[in-house]
Design an enzyme around this catalytic site. Structure first.
Site, short mmCIF file in Angstrom:
data_model
loop_
_atom_site.label_atom_id
_atom_site.label_comp_id
_atom_site.label_asym_id
_atom_site.label_seq_id
_atom_site.Cartn_x
_atom_site.Cartn_y
_atom_site.Cartn_z
N ARG A 1 0.87 -1.08 -0.12
CA ARG A 1 0.04 -0.01 0.19
C ARG A 1 0.62 1.14 -0.22
NH1 ARG A 1 -3.16 -3.05 3.44
NH2 ARG A 1 -5.03 -3.94 2.69
N LYS B 1 2.61 12.24 -10.46
CA LYS B 1 1.58 11.41 -11.21
C LYS B 1 2.33 10.02 -11.79
CE LYS B 1 -1.44 14.60 -13.81
NZ LYS B 1 -1.92 15.25 -14.90
N GLU C 1 8.75 20.23 -23.78
CA GLU C 1 8.06 20.51 -22.44
C GLU C 1 8.77 21.95 -21.67
OE1 GLU C 1 5.45 18.95 -21.43
OE2 GLU C 1 5.58 17.03 -22.42
N LYS D 1 6.88 24.15 -12.48
CA LYS D 1 5.93 23.07 -12.32
C LYS D 1 5.49 22.85 -10.65
CE LYS D 1 4.38 18.10 -13.41
NZ LYS D 1 4.46 16.97 -14.22
N GLU E 1 -4.94 17.90 -9.77
CA GLU E 1 -5.52 18.49 -11.06
C GLU E 1 -7.07 18.60 -11.10
OE1 GLU E 1 -3.75 17.16 -14.32
OE2 GLU E 1 -5.05 17.15 -15.75
N ARG F 1 -3.71 22.94 -12.58
CA ARG F 1 -2.72 21.75 -13.12
C ARG F 1 -2.79 21.55 -14.53
NH1 ARG F 1 0.28 16.74 -9.65
NH2 ARG F 1 1.35 16.33 -11.46
N ASN G 1 -1.18 20.65 -19.64
CA ASN G 1 -1.51 20.11 -20.58
C ASN G 1 -1.72 20.89 -21.87
OD1 ASN G 1 -1.79 17.42 -19.27
ND2 ASN G 1 -3.83 18.21 -18.59
N HIS H 1 -0.95 19.16 -25.26
CA HIS H 1 -1.17 17.71 -25.04
C HIS H 1 -2.47 17.05 -25.75
CE1 HIS H 1 2.37 18.62 -22.75
NE2 HIS H 1 2.57 17.37 -22.24
N HIS I 1 -2.07 13.99 -27.89
CA HIS I 1 -2.52 12.66 -27.85
C HIS I 1 -3.20 11.96 -29.06
CE1 HIS I 1 -2.42 13.30 -23.18
NE2 HIS I 1 -1.10 12.75 -23.75
N HIS J 1 6.71 11.55 -27.74
CA HIS J 1 5.74 12.40 -26.81
C HIS J 1 6.11 14.21 -27.16
CE1 HIS J 1 3.24 13.64 -23.77
NE2 HIS J 1 4.25 14.42 -23.10
N1 LIG Z 1 4.09 11.45 -14.89
C1 LIG Z 1 4.32 12.42 -15.62
O1 LIG Z 1 3.93 13.45 -14.98
C2 LIG Z 1 4.49 12.54 -16.87
C3 LIG Z 1 4.99 13.66 -17.78
C4 LIG Z 1 5.16 13.47 -19.12
C5 LIG Z 1 5.57 12.45 -19.63
N2 LIG Z 1 5.21 11.13 -18.82
C6 LIG Z 1 5.74 9.95 -19.41
O2 LIG Z 1 6.93 9.74 -19.45
C7 LIG Z 1 7.24 8.78 -20.66
C8 LIG Z 1 8.26 9.63 -21.68
O3 LIG Z 1 9.57 9.79 -20.91
P1 LIG Z 1 10.63 9.81 -21.69
O4 LIG Z 1 10.91 10.72 -22.94
O5 LIG Z 1 11.73 10.17 -20.73
O6 LIG Z 1 11.19 8.52 -22.49
P2 LIG Z 1 11.86 6.85 -22.08
O7 LIG Z 1 11.88 6.80 -20.59
O8 LIG Z 1 11.25 6.17 -22.95
O9 LIG Z 1 13.30 7.57 -22.32
C9 LIG Z 1 13.64 7.71 -23.96
C10 LIG Z 1 14.84 7.03 -24.23
O10 LIG Z 1 15.97 7.33 -23.90
C11 LIG Z 1 16.83 6.16 -23.13
N3 LIG Z 1 17.47 7.09 -22.13
C12 LIG Z 1 17.19 7.42 -20.92
N4 LIG Z 1 18.04 8.11 -20.31
C13 LIG Z 1 19.09 8.29 -21.16
C14 LIG Z 1 20.36 8.90 -21.10
N5 LIG Z 1 20.79 9.44 -20.11
N6 LIG Z 1 21.15 8.72 -22.32
C15 LIG Z 1 20.65 7.89 -23.38
N7 LIG Z 1 19.71 7.26 -23.40
C16 LIG Z 1 18.92 7.62 -22.27
C17 LIG Z 1 15.62 5.43 -22.48
O11 LIG Z 1 16.21 4.07 -22.43
C18 LIG Z 1 14.65 5.58 -23.64
O12 LIG Z 1 15.17 4.41 -24.71
C19 LIG Z 1 6.09 8.47 -21.23
O13 LIG Z 1 5.69 7.18 -20.70
C20 LIG Z 1 5.04 9.58 -20.72
O14 LIG Z 1 3.75 9.24 -20.48
C21 LIG Z 1 4.94 11.21 -17.57
#
Ligand SMILES: NC(=O)c1ccc[n+]([C@@H]2O[C@H](COP(=O)([O-])OP(=O)(O)OC[C@H]3O[C@@H](n4cnc5c(N)ncnc54)[C@H](O)[C@@H]3O)[C@@H](O)[C@H]2O)c1
Length: 359
Positions: free
Chosen positions: A115, A137, A179, A221, A231, A235, A239, A242, A246, A260
């Site tokens: 939990r 999130k 972003e 943020k 949200e 908040r 978006n 976004h 999406h 993304h």
């Molecule tokens: N929780 C939230 O508020 C929130 C906000 C925005 C996005 N997201 C989520 O985040 C995800 C996208 O995140 P992302 O863009 O970081 O993608 P990701 O985690 O897939 O990373 C992108 C690629 O970069 C590689 N990588 C990571 N660090 C590296 C480094 N230092 N050097 C070389 N390669 C590296 C990873 O292995 C991956 O192949 C999505 O799932 C999205 O839904 C969440």
């Protein structure tokens, strides 16, 4: 030099530490836990695991395959079983070491194990540093859509070590930058001007500017999340772009055909165009904002990613947007650079008109 930003959430407040070599800070945060589990992906493990390993006492490491597909129940379940096998208790700690995928997944696992056990975010992509690691999130994906299974579950700390960005591919860096630009557009005109004056140095990875843009993004943020953690109001401004993004991500099934951040940049351009069509912003503001994204090298037309798109499919995806209320369309739009607004009851035909300008 390091910067520290507080996310002010009462007894769930935490700090974000940002800087070169910031990873050294982790040793100060992990001494009081009965067990430590590092969750990372294969790419980050191969590139950077040695950096974090040196600052941690004995720990278990779980390595997942990189990519969006890891945000699934199967992988989450697998991780939980691997952790439970080693008799954890409520004083255990999870460290999410990677991009947004690892952060969202490891945070989700931390939220449900016993939990809820503590977790720390150590983001390694620009997107994760400025966005996904901050604000609590956590989520995995369902067959019916992205991030549909999740929770609001805050980390105990976020450590953004800028050195990790040196290995990030340019395409991923730019996607994260979308972003950063978003924060200027929605909340701070001066920050936008700073970005517009220094974008070349930022793209070159200049350390002083990286520190500044990550810190400023996290501050904006953190302020918004502190005002509206769950949200219910402001908040949603985060978006911006976004909703448009999406529809393209869903249509491409999150395959990586459009990242993304790339979809967000395109989506922000479309949201600005919609703002202009509704007379919320004037032509000079629209041009200034679009020029910025163009100078950075963003592809601001969907045909760069796929030659043709089906409007009907994109419209169907639009109606699944979480912001819509009672089937009324809700968009985050700008009334000037530095100020965003929630606009309800937007006409579907306007969405289609803007869509057609960009596909
Ligand atoms: N929780 C939230 O508020 C929130 C906000 C925005 C996005 N997201 C989520 O985040 C995800 C996208 O995140 P992302 O863009 O970081 O993608 P990701 O985690 O897939 O990373 C992108 C690629 O970069 C590689 N990588 C990571 N660090 C590296 C480094 N230092 N050097 C070389 N390669 C590296 C990873 O292995 C991956 O192949 C999505 O799932 C999205 O839904 C969440």
């Amino acid at each position: 030099m390091k910067k520290q930003i507080k996310v002010d959430l009462g007894d769930r407040s935490y700090n974000i530490v940002i800087g070169k070599n910031a990873i050294t800070e982790i040793s100060k945060l992990v001494y009081n836990f009965s067990k430590i589990i590092v969750i990372t992906d294969d790419i980050v493990y191969n590139l950077h695991y040695q950096c974090i390993k040196n600052f941690l006492p004995q720990h278990q490491t779980i390595v997942i395959e990189n990519g969006e597909k890891a945000k699934s129940f199967t992988v989450a379940n697998n991780i939980c079983e691997q952790i439970l096998q080693h008799n954890i208790d409520r004083k255990s700690l999870i460290i999410a070491f990677g991009g947004g995928v690892v952060g969202d997944l490891a945070g989700f696992v931390a939220a449900i194990l016993l939990r809820g056990i503590a977790f720390i975010q150590v983001p390694t992509t620009l997107l994760a540093m400025v966005d996904s690691s901050v604000g609590g999130k956590v989520a995995i994906n369902s067959l019916y859509g992205k991030n549909l299974l999740g929770s609001f579950y805050q980390p105990k700390a976020v450590i953004c070590d800028l050195d990790f960005l040196a290995t990030l591919p340019n395409r991923q860096f730019l996607a994260g930058y979308a972003e950063v630009a978003k924060y200027g557009f929605i909340a701070d005109n001066n920050f936008f001007s700073y970005l517009d004056s220094n974008y070349n140095d930022i793209l070159q990875g200049d350390e002083r500017h990286l520190l500044e843009i990550v810190a400023k993004s996290c501050q904006i943020k953190a302020d918004i999340v502190a005002r509206d953690e769950f949200e219910l109001g402001d908040r949603a401004l985060l978006n911006f772009g976004h909703t448009f993004a999406h529809v393209f991500e869903t249509e491409t099934n999150y395959s990586g055909e459009i990242l993304h951040g790339e979809a967000v940049a395109l989506g922000m351009a479309m949201a600005m165009q919609m703002s202009f069509k509704l007379n919320l912003i004037d032509k000079s503001q629209l041009d200034l904002a679009l020029n910025h994204l163009n100078k950075l090298g963003f592809k601001l037309h969907a045909s760069y990613f796929r030659q043709s798109w089906l409007v009907d499919n994109l419209v169907q995806h639009l109606f699944k947007d979480k912001k819509n209320q009672h089937k009324q369309l809700v968009f985050i739009l700008l009334d000037k650079i530095g100020r965003a607004k929630i606009i309800k009851n937007v006409d579907l035909q306007l969405f289609i008109d803007v869509l057609k300008d960009f596909i």
